[in-house]
Design a protein around this motif. Structure first.
Motif, PDB file in Angstrom:
ATOM      1  N   GLU A 271     -10.316 -32.342  25.529  1.00 21.57           N
ATOM      2  CA  GLU A 271      -9.448 -32.785  24.439  1.00 21.57           C
ATOM      3  C   GLU A 271      -9.900 -32.195  23.114  1.00 21.57           C
ATOM      4  O   GLU A 271      -9.074 -31.783  22.284  1.00 21.57           O
ATOM      5  CB  GLU A 271      -9.469 -34.313  24.374  1.00 21.57           C
ATOM      6  CG  GLU A 271      -8.503 -34.881  23.347  1.00 21.57           C
ATOM      7  CD  GLU A 271      -8.491 -36.401  23.368  1.00 21.57           C
ATOM      8  OE1 GLU A 271      -7.767 -36.984  22.546  1.00 21.57           O
ATOM      9  OE2 GLU A 271      -9.197 -36.991  24.211  1.00 21.57           O
ATOM     10  N   ARG A 274      -8.764 -28.692  23.013  1.00 22.55           N
ATOM     11  CA  ARG A 274      -7.335 -28.633  22.722  1.00 22.55           C
ATOM     12  C   ARG A 274      -7.075 -28.891  21.243  1.00 22.55           C
ATOM     13  O   ARG A 274      -6.254 -28.212  20.599  1.00 22.55           O
ATOM     14  CB  ARG A 274      -6.600 -29.668  23.571  1.00 22.55           C
ATOM     15  CG  ARG A 274      -5.083 -29.683  23.379  1.00 22.55           C
ATOM     16  CD  ARG A 274      -4.436 -30.677  24.318  1.00 22.55           C
ATOM     17  NE  ARG A 274      -4.960 -32.010  24.096  1.00 22.55           N
ATOM     18  CZ  ARG A 274      -4.558 -32.807  23.108  1.00 22.55           C
ATOM     19  NH1 ARG A 274      -3.652 -32.375  22.240  1.00 22.55           N
ATOM     20  NH2 ARG A 274      -5.049 -34.010  22.974  1.00 22.55           N
ATOM     21  N   GLU A 277      -7.914 -25.862  19.330  1.00 24.86           N
ATOM     22  CA  GLU A 277      -6.851 -24.859  19.393  1.00 24.86           C
ATOM     23  C   GLU A 277      -5.695 -25.238  18.478  1.00 24.86           C
ATOM     24  O   GLU A 277      -5.130 -24.379  17.781  1.00 24.86           O
ATOM     25  CB  GLU A 277      -6.370 -24.730  20.838  1.00 24.86           C
ATOM     26  CG  GLU A 277      -7.410 -24.107  21.778  1.00 24.86           C
ATOM     27  CD  GLU A 277      -6.907 -24.028  23.206  1.00 24.86           C
ATOM     28  OE1 GLU A 277      -5.779 -24.514  23.460  1.00 24.86           O
ATOM     29  OE2 GLU A 277      -7.628 -23.490  24.065  1.00 24.86           O
TER      30      GLU A 277
END
Length: 359
Positions: A271, A274, A277
């Motif tokens: 997570e 992510r 990103e």
């Protein structure tokens, strides 16, 4: 009797002193939490707060009835020591420890007040002896300096104490030589009084060193007790080897819990990746937006320049049209003038022709 001073309550805290220059900022006197203890001297009937950082006495404060311990936050408290000419501060790990320390402070402060009321005359007599050398209170707190840098002299090895043995032989010899001089006798009486004060300081310093040794012995005993407890724990664990199935079951459960935690940690890491990103994408979008905003500003600026150029061209066109209209008007006026001249020349020609024909 000097060994009757015993610690009656101990806790751990971070120690501070007020900055002697600014009287506003706190200066830490220990790099980590240290043991802070209340000591009671049954011989002199006084209570003291003492804390050591290694071999250095960072707090040595005799509790007096006019002292006040103030809580300045949930985990920090302070009190002023007029004899030491400083303010001490303690930072605790929990509010409970601070409250307990404050309660003990009030309790021992009240006990000191009662003790002072019972032995007021005795304390006045003790205060007269060192008054020629230093302010009252030096005996009860010999290691507490007037200025903070002097706190390094925790073993009583400062210069005023070291020089006390040297003058002793001289007074006795000179006293024999000048027994009939009143001024000399007064001089040596003052010297003797000063020596008594220094001797009292040395005695108090010895008491402090003895208290420090006793505290170290108590800490050593506590470490030995902890070592014995650990030995007993090892013995218990060895005895528990017979309960191997239970331990294996607990181990299996712990392993499962560890696996679950590792899986949760892995999910959290994914997570986080992510989110990283998304943050990077958001940063790229922000950069693109910034670039587009700059381009839009440049385009608007170019458009304004073109608009200005167009307005200039329109103005020039209007001026050119006006000039052309004026030129046409001038040509019409010239043609009309030429027509008039041609008509006049025609009439003149006809007149000349008639004259020629008539002649």
């Amino acid at each position: 009797a000097n060994f009757r001073e015993q610690p009656i309550y101990s806790t751990r805290a971070h120690a501070f002193q007020i900055d002697p220059n600014t009287k506003k900022n706190w200066v830490p006197t220990s790099k980590h939490a240290v043991t802070v203890s209340y000591f009671y001297d049954s011989t002199r009937n006084v209570y003291r707060i003492i804390s050591l950082d290694g071999t250095k006495a960072i707090i040595n404060s005799t509790i007096s009835p006019n002292m006040t311990f103030t809580k300045t936050s949930q985990k920090f408290g302070q009190w002023a020591d007029s004899r030491a000419n400083t303010v001490y501060g303690l930072g605790f790990s929990t509010e409970h420890h601070l409250t307990k320390f404050a309660e003990k402070f009030s309790e021992y402060k009240e006990a000191a007040r009662q003790a002072k009321g019972k032995s007021q005359d005795g304390k006045m007599e003790l205060a007269t002896s060192p008054s020629q050398e230093s302010p009252a209170g030096e005996l009860s707190s010999p290691l507490t300096p007037v200025t903070p840098p002097a706190m390094d002299n925790i073993n009583g090895t400062d210069d005023p104490c070291d020089i006390t043995p040297d003058p002793r032989p001289e007074p006795s010899q000179n006293a024999l030589a000048f027994t009939h001089s009143p001024s000399i006798n007064k001089h040596w009486e003052a010297e003797l009084s000063a020596l008594k004060g220094n001797n009292a300081k040395l005695t108090a310093t010895l008491l402090e060193s003895t208290a420090n040794v006793k505290q170290w012995k108590q800490q050593l005993a506590a470490y030995q007790e902890e070592a014995e407890r650990l030995h007993k724990r090892v013995t218990e664990l060895e005895c528990q080897n017979s309960q191997t199935p239970v331990i294996k079951s607990q181990k299996t459960e712990l392993n499962q819990t560890i696996e679950e935690l590792e899986s949760t940690l892995k999910d959290k890491e994914e997570e986080m990746e992510r989110l990283k990103e998304e943050v990077e994408n958001a940063n790229e979008l922000l950069e693109q937006r910034h670039s587009l905003t700059q381009k839009l500003q440049e385009t608007e600026l170019h458009g304004r320049v073109l608009e200005e150029q167009l307005l200039g061209a329109e103005q020039r066109l209007e001026e050119s049209q006006e000039e052309q209209e004026n030129f046409r008007k001038s040509l019409r006026t010239l043609l009309e003038m030429l027509d008039g001249k041609i008509f006049e020349l025609t009439e003149l020609r006809d007149s000349l022709a008639k004259l020629i024909e008539g002649s």
